[in-house]
Write an enzyme that holds these catalytic residues in place. Structure first.
Site, PDB file in Angstrom:
ATOM      1  N   GLU A  62      36.422  33.193  35.687  1.00 38.91           N
ATOM      2  CA  GLU A  62      35.854  33.132  37.043  1.00 38.91           C
ATOM      3  C   GLU A  62      35.804  31.665  37.457  1.00 38.91           C
ATOM      4  OE1 GLU A  62      31.650  34.231  37.472  1.00 38.91           O
ATOM      5  OE2 GLU A  62      31.988  34.728  39.578  1.00 38.91           O
ATOM      6  N   LYS A 135      34.830  39.665  44.780  1.00 40.06           N
ATOM      7  CA  LYS A 135      33.579  40.031  44.095  1.00 40.06           C
ATOM      8  C   LYS A 135      32.695  40.832  45.046  1.00 40.06           C
ATOM      9  CE  LYS A 135      30.129  37.638  41.152  1.00 40.06           C
ATOM     10  NZ  LYS A 135      29.806  36.299  40.622  1.00 40.06           N
ATOM     11  N   CYS A 176      32.322  39.152  37.032  1.00 38.80           N
ATOM     12  CA  CYS A 176      31.033  38.708  36.504  1.00 38.80           C
ATOM     13  C   CYS A 176      29.868  39.654  36.818  1.00 38.80           C
ATOM     14  CB  CYS A 176      30.771  37.289  37.004  1.00 38.80           C
ATOM     15  SG  CYS A 176      29.631  36.392  35.948  1.00 38.80           S
TER      16      CYS A 176
HETATM   17  N1  LIG Z   1      27.472  34.563  37.361  1.00 38.83           N
HETATM   18  C1  LIG Z   1      27.370  35.855  37.643  1.00 38.83           C
HETATM   19  O1  LIG Z   1      27.983  36.357  38.563  1.00 38.83           O
HETATM   20  C2  LIG Z   1      26.525  36.781  36.836  1.00 38.83           C
HETATM   21  C3  LIG Z   1      25.569  36.285  35.833  1.00 38.83           C
HETATM   22  O2  LIG Z   1      25.563  35.137  35.399  1.00 38.83           O
HETATM   23  C4  LIG Z   1      24.619  37.305  35.358  1.00 38.83           C
HETATM   24  O3  LIG Z   1      24.724  38.468  35.776  1.00 38.83           O
HETATM   25  O4  LIG Z   1      23.753  36.979  34.562  1.00 38.83           O
END
Ligand SMILES: NC(=O)CC(=O)C(=O)O
Length: 299
Positions: A62, A135, A176
């Site tokens: 990401e 996302k 994520c």
């Molecule tokens: N960074 C993200 O999108 C998610 C995350 O760090 C978490 O769900 O904890």
């Protein structure tokens, strides 16, 4: 026939846990240099090629071309597919003959627009984009004294699911925080996916608690392979990524965990395993949709 189908069931997957800094150009060229190294050690012309695989799929983290932080997204955002990063990736996949799930980058919807997304592009060896995913669940959390992050201050959520077919792998994409939403994984499973891929950047608060647990959960729920790819941990950056890029198998077992440093890991995935697990523990046929649909929630 048996030999042919077993050949087609294997896909070699490489996760590149990349060190990401403040220079976009350096981030992109570093990623491409590392991909060259992976292909020379593990690509179809390397001694380690098993002969069972047809293609090599590489996956980036990401936010691989920009620091992960709401104050950076506008400055680093590019339109897709005509921005700098996409141009470089298109040339690289052609040169290397690989499929690439290009983690994510901050995307500007159109030139001059202030609408931004956190977007994953998927590339075929001919240099074209075969998938794009924005996302869908934005990372807005507030854990007092530990971490506050509000992606929605600068990003907009995507509204579409994206699944792509590469050989025997039908791949459902998330980014994520999307990993926390089992409904998304369920829809991909119902749509025939056998591999869920989440470029991600958990942090030092939520990573140790939830990163592996969530992946094992999604793999067990859907009886699919699950892969995550994080930036390498950099203790000096404002947002310290947890690292630990991983692959979980359809039984829910950890196949590989890359720890925290910059590195890459390579595994051959056999999609026949999904079918075996699904036949032996047939939960998708045992779901009580009749009850779930009619159940009245009283709380
Ligand atoms: N960074 C993200 O999108 C998610 C995350 O760090 C978490 O769900 O904890």
């Amino acid at each position: 026939m048996l030999g042919y189908s077993s050949v087609m069931r294997h896909l070699r997957v490489a996760l590149l846990q990349l060190k990401v800094g403040k220079s976009k150009q350096e981030n992109v060229s570093r990623a491409i240099d590392k991909l060259r190294g992976i292909v020379s050690d593990h690509g179809p012309k390397s001694p380690s090629w098993t002969g069972k695989n047809k293609n090599l799929l590489c996956i980036l983290p990401e936010c691989f071309n920009s620091p992960y932080g709401v104050k950076y997204f506008n400055e680093y955002a590019e339109t897709i597919p005509d921005g700098f990063t996409c141009n470089e990736l298109s040339k690289a996949v052609k040169e290397l003959g690989i499929y690439l799930i290009a983690g994510s980058i901050p995307e500007r919807e159109t030139a001059g627009s202030s609408t931004l997304y956190n977007t994953c592009t998927v590339w075929a060896p001919d240099g074209t984009i075969i998938g794009k995913y924005r996302k869908m669940h934005l990372f807005d959390i507030d854990i007092p004294g530990q971490i506050r992050f509000q992606e929605s201050e600068t990003l907009s959520p995507g509204n579409a699911l994206t699944a792509i077919q590469i050989d025997e792998a039908k791949i459902g994409l998330g980014i994520c925080y999307d990993m926390r939403f089992e409904e998304l994984a369920r829809i991909y499973r119902n749509d025939g996916c056998n591999f869920l891929v989440y470029p991600g950047a958990f942090n030092m608060t939520t990573g140790p608690l939830h990163w592996t647990l969530l992946q094992q959960g999604r793999a067990t729920d859907t009886q699919s392979y699950v892969a995550t790819v994080s930036p390498a941990r950099d203790e000096s950056s404002e947002y310290v990524a947890y690292g630990h890029s991983s692959i979980i198998d359809p039984w829910g077992a950890i196949m590989v965990d890359a720890d925290a440093e910059e590195t890459y890991v390579v595994k051959d995935l056999d999609f026949g395993v999904c079918e075996k697990v699904r036949a032996q523990i047939p939960i998708s046929k045992q779901r009580r949709e009749d009850i779930y649909k009619t159940l009245k929630v009283t709380f």
